[in-house]
Write a protein that holds these residues in place. Structure first.
Motif, mmCIF file in Angstrom:
data_model
loop_
_atom_site.group_PDB
_atom_site.id
_atom_site.type_symbol
_atom_site.label_atom_id
_atom_site.label_comp_id
_atom_site.label_asym_id
_atom_site.label_seq_id
_atom_site.Cartn_x
_atom_site.Cartn_y
_atom_site.Cartn_z
ATOM 1 N N ASN A 139 39.883 46.206 39.154
ATOM 2 C CA ASN A 139 40.491 44.913 38.821
ATOM 3 C C ASN A 139 40.820 44.772 37.338
ATOM 4 O O ASN A 139 41.251 43.714 36.896
ATOM 5 C CB ASN A 139 39.571 43.764 39.250
ATOM 6 C CG ASN A 139 38.286 43.714 38.435
ATOM 7 O OD1 ASN A 139 37.768 44.762 38.025
ATOM 8 N ND2 ASN A 139 37.775 42.523 38.195
ATOM 9 N N LEU A 140 40.596 45.842 36.557
ATOM 10 C CA LEU A 140 40.869 45.792 35.123
ATOM 11 C C LEU A 140 41.927 46.815 34.724
ATOM 12 O O LEU A 140 41.954 47.928 35.238
ATOM 13 C CB LEU A 140 39.596 46.064 34.312
ATOM 14 C CG LEU A 140 38.488 45.017 34.353
ATOM 15 C CD1 LEU A 140 37.307 45.484 33.512
ATOM 16 C CD2 LEU A 140 38.984 43.668 33.858
ATOM 17 N N ASP A 141 42.766 46.406 33.791
ATOM 18 C CA ASP A 141 43.774 47.306 33.240
ATOM 19 C C ASP A 141 43.663 47.231 31.719
ATOM 20 O O ASP A 141 44.007 46.211 31.118
ATOM 21 C CB ASP A 141 45.169 46.872 33.699
ATOM 22 C CG ASP A 141 46.259 47.791 33.177
ATOM 23 O OD1 ASP A 141 45.927 48.892 32.694
ATOM 24 O OD2 ASP A 141 47.442 47.408 33.249
ATOM 25 N N ILE A 142 43.137 48.280 31.091
ATOM 26 C CA ILE A 142 43.002 48.302 29.636
ATOM 27 C C ILE A 142 44.385 48.570 29.046
ATOM 28 O O ILE A 142 44.869 49.702 29.058
ATOM 29 C CB ILE A 142 42.013 49.392 29.169
ATOM 30 C CG1 ILE A 142 40.705 49.326 29.954
ATOM 31 C CG2 ILE A 142 41.758 49.246 27.666
ATOM 32 C CD1 ILE A 142 39.936 48.063 29.772
ATOM 33 N N VAL A 143 45.026 47.533 28.537
ATOM 34 C CA VAL A 143 46.401 47.692 28.052
ATOM 35 C C VAL A 143 46.448 48.301 26.661
ATOM 36 O O VAL A 143 47.443 48.917 26.280
ATOM 37 C CB VAL A 143 47.155 46.346 28.059
ATOM 38 C CG1 VAL A 143 47.306 45.827 29.477
ATOM 39 C CG2 VAL A 143 46.458 45.305 27.185
ATOM 40 N N SER A 144 45.351 48.137 25.888
ATOM 41 C CA SER A 144 45.323 48.716 24.545
ATOM 42 C C SER A 144 43.896 48.673 24.006
ATOM 43 O O SER A 144 43.100 47.826 24.397
ATOM 44 C CB SER A 144 46.254 47.955 23.601
ATOM 45 O OG SER A 144 46.309 48.579 22.331
ATOM 46 N N LYS A 201 49.188 43.449 16.779
ATOM 47 C CA LYS A 201 50.377 44.162 17.268
ATOM 48 C C LYS A 201 50.260 44.443 18.765
ATOM 49 O O LYS A 201 51.224 44.288 19.522
ATOM 50 C CB LYS A 201 50.552 45.473 16.503
ATOM 51 C CG LYS A 201 50.987 45.299 15.054
ATOM 52 C CD LYS A 201 51.108 46.645 14.356
ATOM 53 C CE LYS A 201 51.503 46.474 12.891
ATOM 54 N NZ LYS A 201 51.566 47.782 12.178
ATOM 55 N N ALA A 202 49.063 44.852 19.194
ATOM 56 C CA ALA A 202 48.851 45.150 20.612
ATOM 57 C C ALA A 202 48.961 43.888 21.458
ATOM 58 O O ALA A 202 49.523 43.908 22.558
ATOM 59 C CB ALA A 202 47.482 45.797 20.805
ATOM 60 N N ALA A 203 48.428 42.784 20.948
ATOM 61 C CA ALA A 203 48.507 41.516 21.682
ATOM 62 C C ALA A 203 49.960 41.083 21.843
ATOM 63 O O ALA A 203 50.369 40.623 22.916
ATOM 64 C CB ALA A 203 47.707 40.439 20.951
ATOM 65 N N ARG A 204 50.738 41.245 20.791
ATOM 66 C CA ARG A 204 52.155 40.868 20.852
ATOM 67 C C ARG A 204 52.909 41.752 21.850
ATOM 68 O O ARG A 204 53.748 41.273 22.621
ATOM 69 C CB ARG A 204 52.790 40.994 19.468
ATOM 70 C CG ARG A 204 54.265 40.600 19.437
ATOM 71 C CD ARG A 204 54.871 40.754 18.056
ATOM 72 N NE ARG A 204 54.344 39.770 17.114
ATOM 73 C CZ ARG A 204 53.539 40.056 16.104
ATOM 74 N NH1 ARG A 204 53.139 41.311 15.902
ATOM 75 N NH2 ARG A 204 53.108 39.114 15.295
#
Length: 232
Positions: A32-37, A47-50
């Motif tokens: 259920n988790l996707d580590i996007v950065s 920068k990663a949040a944007r």
């Protein structure tokens, strides 16, 4: 075919390379988790949040190359709806109140098991405030050390609140703005402002944060005593 479960998009901010890489590996294995950065500095995190617009950000209160409080505020400007959890070993009551004052979604210890951490990330993603028992105990101890008479008056004032005032105070403790409270309760924002003023008067609170802290302490005490649910 069953409906696909919506995965929680998570941004991990951690200065320690060992903890950062190990935690990312463990969390990424969850369905259920996707580590996007994964970031180790505030500038990288913003920068990663944007770029990725995560549902939840997990960050320590102690950041390398900058202030975590400043980082949280910067991320809020980029992705206002992102839920931010402070994940830390800090036992300083000032750190707890600093985080609560900017309405984070959670304040939890790094001593938690991976299973507990995953559950709390999910709760935060649902809009709930998450504070684990170790941090709850520290916060309660710190609150008891504060101005005793004013604290007692504030807590006694909770029982005088109307049902709607308690609902508003709970939403305040969840980090909701006046407009978000108005939308949730289907009332005008001006009506919310009037209720907030009444709540502050009944709780002998000098400002909104004191009223919010009172609600948080009430929740913490219920959790520690096992005397009731999270919300009032």
């Amino acid at each position: 075919m069953g409906r696909e479960v919506q995965r929680i998009r998570l941004l991990l901010v951690e200065a320690s390379e060992i903890l950062r890489d190990g935690l990312a590996h463990l969390l990424q294995s969850e369905s259920n988790l996707d580590i996007v950065s994964v970031s180790d500095t505030p500038s990288q995190a913003v920068k990663a949040a944007r770029a990725h617009k995560p549902d939840v950000v997990l960050t320590d209160i102690e950041c390398s190359k900058g202030s975590a409080i400043e980082l949280i505020l910067r991320i809020r400007k980029v992705v206002p709806d992102t839920r931010i959890i402070v994940f830390t070993n800090s036992r300083r009551i000032d750190d707890f109140f600093s985080a609560m004052s900017i309405q984070v979604a959670g304040y939890i210890s790094k001593e938690n098991s991976v299973e507990s951490l995953i559950k709390m990330i999910a709760l935060a993603a649902e809009g709930k405030l998450v504070i684990d028992p170790p941090m709850a105990a520290i916060a309660t101890g710190g609150l008891k050390a504060l101005d005793g008479h004013r604290r007692e008056a504030r807590l006694n004032g909770v029982s005088t609140l109307s049902k709607q005032e308690k609902a508003i105070l709970n939403l305040m403790a969840d980090g909701a703005t006046n407009q978000e409270i108005a939308n949730a309760l289907v009332i005008t924002e001006n009506k919310v402002k009037i209720h907030v003023q009444n709540i502050m008067h009944k709780l002998h609170a000098r400002h909104r944060l004191e009223a919010t802290v009172c609600a948080i302490e009430e929740r913490l005490q219920r959790s520690i005593d096992g005397s009731g649910p999270e919300r009032m």
